[in-house]
Scaffold this active site. Sequence first.
Site, PDB file in Angstrom:
ATOM      1  CB  CYS A 130     -10.490 117.375  32.898  1.00  6.58           C
ATOM      2  SG  CYS A 130      -9.786 118.484  34.112  1.00  6.58           S
ATOM      3  CB  CYS A 133     -11.236 117.252  36.611  1.00  9.04           C
ATOM      4  SG  CYS A 133     -11.116 118.715  35.604  1.00  9.04           S
ATOM      5  CG  ASP A 134     -12.145 113.290  35.983  1.00 14.32           C
ATOM      6  OD1 ASP A 134     -12.768 113.846  36.900  1.00 14.32           O
ATOM      7  OD2 ASP A 134     -12.499 113.339  34.794  1.00 14.32           O
TER       8      ASP A 134
END
Length: 304
Positions: A130, A133-134
């Site tokens: 992701c 997300c990261d």
Amino acid sequence: MYDCIIIGCGPSGMTCALYLKRAGKNVLIIERSMPGGQMVITTNVENYPGIAKIDGATLATSMFNQIVELGVDVKFEDVIDCDLDGDIKSVKTDKNVYQGKTVYIATGATSRLLNVDGEKRLTSKGVSYCATCDGALYKDKVVAVVGGGNTSLEDCLYLSNIAKKIYLIHRRDEFRGDDIMVKKIRQLEKECKIELLLNSQVTKVLGDNKVNAIEVYNKISSTTKEYKVDALFVAIGRIPDTQMFKNVECDDSGYIKVDEFKKTNLSGVYCGGDVSNTHLRQIVTACSDGAVASLSINEYLRKR
Ligand code: NAP
């Protein structure tokens, strides 16, 4: 006893809940992580009619608030087993057992793994599924993205504002993603922000406690080369989440078979969104499936 138990709180499950609740039905949604499904990890949604541009998480929150305000019951639990054959459907989670007259399966799909050496060991230590997300963890670092679909291209565009350099690794020389996205990638390639490694596959992820390199095999030259990277973002598609549905019929790729009314092979069991054998997997089609299924469920409950 619920009129309908909806498994999965993505756009399809939430739309089905919205329609059923507005029709006066007693509805439960069960979700194992956060509401929104894949929407939550989509940076920009630009193809949802009526909204020119919105980030996926905001759209997901808005859908979720709407159903909660309507009074839909939501449980954040993990479904581990289901008995869907009889008139009364039973859904077992890690905490409870629920009963319903109907079930709508909207579990979506989970990330496909590369299945190469080092991938699992270094997951969350540089290997990520992701980018939204990261990605922020890799400011001014060198990262790699694997895949040739819209997700990988979108990940590259997102990461281009954060990372110093991106390698985009795809197993073919043509992309599966939309032309408009490919054009944006080609522009970034001209600006030397992205380097394309086509006809190539990641064969190893290297690093002790965190990723520090990947090994890439080029199919044309039959050579393997090591690239120093700080992270590897894997975006090679998704696998439908169906393991808990024993007698529900799936197609050869593992997606649940549905008819035009979103009926499965089991009476009183309906399915839609990414987990079903649909032609297009978009937010708008997931919502459409949920709406169609709600009418079929209403009809079933009326006749029952
Ligand atoms: P996808 O379209 O299925 O693409 C997966 C990519 O990964 C393909 O290019 C595939 O290569 C490659 N791949 C698959 N298995 C691989 C393996 N073992 N090793 C290396 N490469 C592998 O998946 P997606 O990009 O996640 O998109 C899923 C759906 O969501 C699509 O319908 C997409 O349009 C949609 N989506 C839409 C948006 C948006 O509209 N904003 C954003 C993201 C996704 P091949 O091409 O060679 O098969």
